[in-house]
Write an enzyme that holds these catalytic residues in place. Structure first.
Site, PDB file in Angstrom:
ATOM      1  N   SER A  50      -6.413  21.449  39.129  1.00  0.00           N
ATOM      2  CA  SER A  50      -5.310  21.039  39.827  1.00  0.00           C
ATOM      3  C   SER A  50      -4.251  21.089  38.380  1.00  0.00           C
ATOM      4  O   SER A  50      -4.551  21.665  37.409  1.00  0.00           O
ATOM      5  CB  SER A  50      -5.555  19.289  39.781  1.00  0.00           C
ATOM      6  OG  SER A  50      -4.194  18.824  40.200  1.00  0.00           O
ATOM      7  N   ARG A 300      -7.224  27.065  43.997  1.00  0.00           N
ATOM      8  CA  ARG A 300      -7.685  25.875  45.001  1.00  0.00           C
ATOM      9  C   ARG A 300      -6.849  25.713  45.893  1.00  0.00           C
ATOM     10  O   ARG A 300      -5.699  25.600  45.718  1.00  0.00           O
ATOM     11  CB  ARG A 300      -8.237  24.711  44.024  1.00  0.00           C
ATOM     12  CG  ARG A 300      -8.916  23.512  44.898  1.00  0.00           C
ATOM     13  CD  ARG A 300     -10.429  23.891  45.147  1.00  0.00           C
ATOM     14  NE  ARG A 300     -11.060  22.620  45.694  1.00  0.00           N
ATOM     15  CZ  ARG A 300     -11.098  22.415  46.920  1.00  0.00           C
ATOM     16  NH1 ARG A 300     -10.562  23.304  47.890  1.00  0.00           N
ATOM     17  NH2 ARG A 300     -12.084  21.485  47.366  1.00  0.00           N
ATOM     18  N   THR A 336      -3.937  12.761  42.692  1.00  0.00           N
ATOM     19  CA  THR A 336      -5.053  12.141  41.738  1.00  0.00           C
ATOM     20  C   THR A 336      -4.947  10.733  41.864  1.00  0.00           C
ATOM     21  O   THR A 336      -5.954  10.130  42.329  1.00  0.00           O
ATOM     22  CB  THR A 336      -4.901  12.474  40.308  1.00  0.00           C
ATOM     23  OG1 THR A 336      -5.017  14.053  40.279  1.00  0.00           O
ATOM     24  CG2 THR A 336      -5.973  11.938  39.502  1.00  0.00           C
ATOM     25  N   CYS A 491      -7.117  35.882  50.061  1.00  0.00           N
ATOM     26  CA  CYS A 491      -8.072  35.363  49.077  1.00  0.00           C
ATOM     27  C   CYS A 491      -7.705  35.916  47.690  1.00  0.00           C
ATOM     28  O   CYS A 491      -7.474  36.904  47.072  1.00  0.00           O
ATOM     29  CB  CYS A 491      -9.362  36.155  49.532  1.00  0.00           C
ATOM     30  SG  CYS A 491     -10.658  35.905  48.098  1.00  0.00           S
ATOM     31  N   CYS A 515     -16.460  34.245  44.851  1.00  0.00           N
ATOM     32  CA  CYS A 515     -15.757  33.269  45.367  1.00  0.00           C
ATOM     33  C   CYS A 515     -15.358  32.207  44.389  1.00  0.00           C
ATOM     34  O   CYS A 515     -16.514  31.615  43.797  1.00  0.00           O
ATOM     35  CB  CYS A 515     -16.527  32.763  46.531  1.00  0.00           C
ATOM     36  SG  CYS A 515     -15.927  31.292  47.438  1.00  0.00           S
ATOM     37  N   CYS A 518     -12.195  28.201  46.948  1.00  0.00           N
ATOM     38  CA  CYS A 518     -10.702  27.753  46.883  1.00  0.00           C
ATOM     39  C   CYS A 518     -10.536  27.289  48.404  1.00  0.00           C
ATOM     40  O   CYS A 518      -9.635  26.562  48.708  1.00  0.00           O
ATOM     41  CB  CYS A 518      -9.634  28.824  46.688  1.00  0.00           C
ATOM     42  SG  CYS A 518      -9.339  30.188  47.721  1.00  0.00           S
ATOM     43  N   CYS A 521      -9.687  30.961  52.844  1.00  0.00           N
ATOM     44  CA  CYS A 521     -10.230  31.864  54.089  1.00  0.00           C
ATOM     45  C   CYS A 521     -10.590  31.068  55.141  1.00  0.00           C
ATOM     46  O   CYS A 521     -10.217  31.226  56.417  1.00  0.00           O
ATOM     47  CB  CYS A 521     -11.575  32.799  53.714  1.00  0.00           C
ATOM     48  SG  CYS A 521     -12.891  31.945  52.845  1.00  0.00           S
TER      49      CYS A 521
END
Length: 546
Positions: A50, A300, A336, A491, A515, A518, A521
Site C-alpha cells: 500500500s 496491487r 486501512t 500486467c 506473478c 496484483c 488480469c
C-alpha cells in the site's frame, strides 16, 4: 489421502489490517474464543502493499496505547501538497483551500503497511490468536444446509500435470462457527462468495485501479521526512486515462513513489507499468530521484467502487470484510482505517452471536453495526467521488468533488452511478495506434523483469498454473484479434506474452512464476477469461518494507 481438520470458533482468511484487527478485537472481547488466521504469504506482511498514509482512527480505538506498544507509525505527516501535471515538464500546485477535504492529511502517518501488519500480528499472537503464514486458503467448505463451514488450504507438492510429487502434502480443513474472509482486494474466495450468495445483487459493478509502487533510498539532502505529495494529470491524461500519483517521504531517507491507474481505461495499448516509469522523468519526481537507488518494487489492485458497489457483507456462516468487500474510501485514497474498523465490528458481532444459546447462522446484526458506524458515514459522504471522476473526467470531476466535499460535506443530494464494469470499457485496438513508450534508462525508469526481481517474487515452478484460462483459445483467437491482447500490457510483471511459433502462428504464454498477485488480469481481461486462484502457500512476492 483424507485431509485432517481442526476446529475453531472463528477462522479468519488473510492476515491484513482487516483480518488481524478482527482477531485482536475478538480476543480483547473474549479471551476464551479460539481464533485462527491463515495467510498465503510466506510471512505476515509479505503480500501487503500500500502507499501508505494511514489515518489512525481505528488504531486509536483498537489499541489506545499503540505508541507505548511500539506500533510502527513513526512518521507523522508534516507537509501536504497536491499537483496537477500539465505536461512532461510542467506542474501546477493546487492551493490548499482548493483540495477536497477528504484528501487533507493532518494527523495522519506515513507507514509501511506490511510492517504495521507484522506488528498487529505480534499483538494478536500475544492475545492468544493462532496465525499460520504460508498456508493458502484454496477452497470454501459448506455445511449440508448451505452455510459456510470453513476453508481448506491448498495441497502442496502437486506437479504442473496434476500428479503428486514426493513432497506431496494434502491441505487441511479449518472448521469454524464463523469464517471471516479478509483477503484484500479481489480476494479469490471472496469473489466466489459474492457469486455463490449473490451478494452484489442490486449493486453497481465494483471498480478498481492498479497501484504500482517503488521504494527508493535518496540523498539525505533531498529528504523531507513527513512530506506527502499527491496529484493527477500527465502522463495518464495524455492517453485518455485517469488515476493519480503519490510521493511520500518516509523514514530513514527513503521515499515511496507510485501511480494508481484506474482500470476503466479504454485504450488497449495503454500500459500502466510504462506510464509509471515515464512519469518518474517529470521534474516533480526526477529532482528527488536523481542519483538515488531503487530498492523495492510491487503492484496491487485497489478496490474503489465505494458505497454503491459494496456487496452485502453477511452470509450464512461468515462475513466478508475490508477490501475483500470494498470498504476503501477512495476520496481519501485510504482503506486501512476502514478495513480495520470493519474487522472490529465483525468481532463485536461474532462475540455477541457466540454468547447466545443458539448462535444465528447469519450475522445480520453486523449490518446494523456497520451502517451505524463512522465507516458507513465516510463511505456515504464519498459515494459520488469515483463515479464523478469516471463520468466527468479529471477536471470537471475534481470540480464536482470539491463542491460535494467542501461545500456540501459529502451530502450533495445526488447519487452518481458507474454501471459499466472496468473490463467492458476497453475498446477495439483498431480505434487506436500503438503507444511507443520510451526505453528505460536504468536510472529513473526500468523494465518489468528487473522490477519483478526487486519484489522478491518466487513460486515453485512445477505446480499447476494459478492463472487459469476458462477457454485457452480466447487469448489468440479473440483478444489478440480484437484488442491486441492487452494482457501483455496491463500486467505489471511480464506474466503474459504473445510469442511466435516456428510455423509462424501465435501462442499465448503465461509466465506464472513472475506473478506479484496484483489481480489485474482477473479484473481487466476484456473476455473475463482469466481466473486468478491461489498458488501453493508461500508463493508470490516477499515485500520486506512495503
Amino acid at each position: 489421502m483424507e485431509r485432517e481438520s481442526m476446529e475453531y470458533d472463528v477462522v479468519i482468511v488473510g492476515a491484513g489490517p482487516a483480518g488481524l484487527s478482527t482477531a485482536c478485537k475478538l480476543k480483547q472481547l473474549n479471551e476464551e474464543i479460539t481464533v485462527c488466521v491463515v495467510e498465503k504469504g510466506s510471512e505476515v506482511g509479505a503480500h501487503i502493499l500500500s502507499g501508505a498514509v494511514i489515518e489512525p482512527r481505528a488504531m486509536n480505538e483498537l489499541f489506545p496505547n499503540w505508541k507505548e506498544l511500539g506500533a510502527p507509525l513513526n512518521v507523522p505527516v508534516k507537509g501536504d501538497e497536491v499537483y496537477f501535471l500539465t505536461s512532461d515538464s510542467k506542474a501546477s500546485k493546487v492551493p490548499h483551500f482548493g483540495i477536497p477535504k477528504p484528501m487533507h492529511n493532518d494527523g495522519n502517518y506515513i507507514v509501511s503497511l506490511g510492517n504495521v501488519c507484522r506488528w498487529l500480528a505480534e499483538q494478536a499472537e500475544g492475545l492468544g490468536v493462532e496465525i499460520y503464514p504460508g498456508f493458502a486458503a484454496a477452497e470454501i467448505l459448506f455445511n449440508e444446509d448451505g452455510s459456510v463451514k470453513g476453508v481448506a488450504t491448498g495441497d502442496m507438492g502437486v506437479s504442473m500435470s496434476g500428479e503428486q510429487k514426493p513432497s506431496y502434502q494434502p491441505g487441511f480443513e479449518l472448521h469454524a462457527k464463523y469464517t471471516v474472509f479478509s483477503e484484500g482486494c479481489r480476494g479469490h474466495l471472496g469473489k466466489e462468495l459474492i457469486r455463490h450468495f449473490k451478494l452484489d445483487a442490486g449493486k453497481d459493478p465494483q471498480h478498481y485501479g492498479i497501484g504500482i509502487k517503488e521504494l527508493w533510498d535518496i540523498d539525505p539532502a533531498k529528504h523531507q521526512e513527513g512530506l506527502v505529495v499527491h496529484g493527477a494529470g500527465w502522463p495518464l491524461a495524455e492517453n485518455g486515462a485517469t488515476g493519480g500519483f503519490f510521493l511520500y517521504h518516509s523514514e530513514n531517507n527513503q521515499v515511496v513513489v507510485g501511480l494508481i491507474t484506474d482500470l476503466n481505461y479504454d485504450n488497449p495499448y495503454l500500459s500502466p507499468f510504462d506510464e509509471f516509469q515515464r512519469m518518474k522523468h517529470h521534474p516533480l519526481f526526477a529532482d528527488t530521484l536523481q542519483g538515488a537507488k531503487r530498492v523495492s518494487y510491487g503492484a496491487r489492485a485497489v478496490i474503489k467502487g465505494g458505497l454503491h458497489s459494496l456487496p452485502k457483507m453477511t452470509f450464512p456462516g461468515g462475513l466478508l470484510i475490508g477490501c475483500d468487500a470494498g470498504t476503501l474510501n477512495f476520496s481519501k485514497i485510504k482503506g486501512t482505517h476502514t478495513a480495520m474498523k470493519s474487522g472490529m465490528l465483525a468481532a463485536e458481532a461474532v462475540v455477541e452471536a457466540l454468547a447466545q444459546d443458539t448462535p444465528p447462522a447469519e450475522l445480520t446484526a453486523y449490518t446494523s453495526k456497520f451502517e451505524s458506524s463512522w465507516v458507513f458515514d465516510e463511505l456515504f459522504r464519498s459515494r459520488n467521488f469515483g463515479a464523478a471522476m469516471h463520468k466527468f473526467g479529471t477536471f470537471i470531476g475534481a470540480a464536482f468533488n470539491f463542491i460535494d466535499q467542501n461545500i456540501f460535506n459529502g451530502k450533495l443530494p445526488v447519487n452518481l452511478h458507474d454501471t459499466t464494469p472496468d473490463y467492458a470499457c476497453i475498446k477495439p485496438a483498431a480505434n487506436y495506434s500503438p503507444i511507443n513508450y520510451p526505453k528505460p534508462d536504468g536510472k529513473l525508469s526500468f523494465d518489468k523483469l528487473g522490477s519483478v526481481f526487486l519484489s522478491n517474487t518466487n513460486h515453485e515452478e512445477d505446480q499447476p498454473c494459478h492463472l487459469q484460462l476458462k477457454d485457452p483459445s480466447i487469448p489468440i483467437e479473440v483478444n489478440l484479434e480484437k484488442w491486441a491482447e492487452p494482457a501483455q500490457r496491463y500486467c505489471p510483471a511480464g506474466v503474459y506474452e504473445v510469442v511466435d511459433n516456428e510455423d509462424g502462428s501465435k501462442r499465448f504464454q503465461i509466465n506464472a512464476q513472475n506473478c506479484v498477485h496484483c489481480k489485474t488480469c482477473d479484473i481487466k481481461d476484456p473476455s473475463q477469461n482469466i481466473n486468478w486462484v491461489v498458488p501453493e502457500g508461500t508463493g508470490g512476492p516477499n515485500y520486506p518494507n512495503m
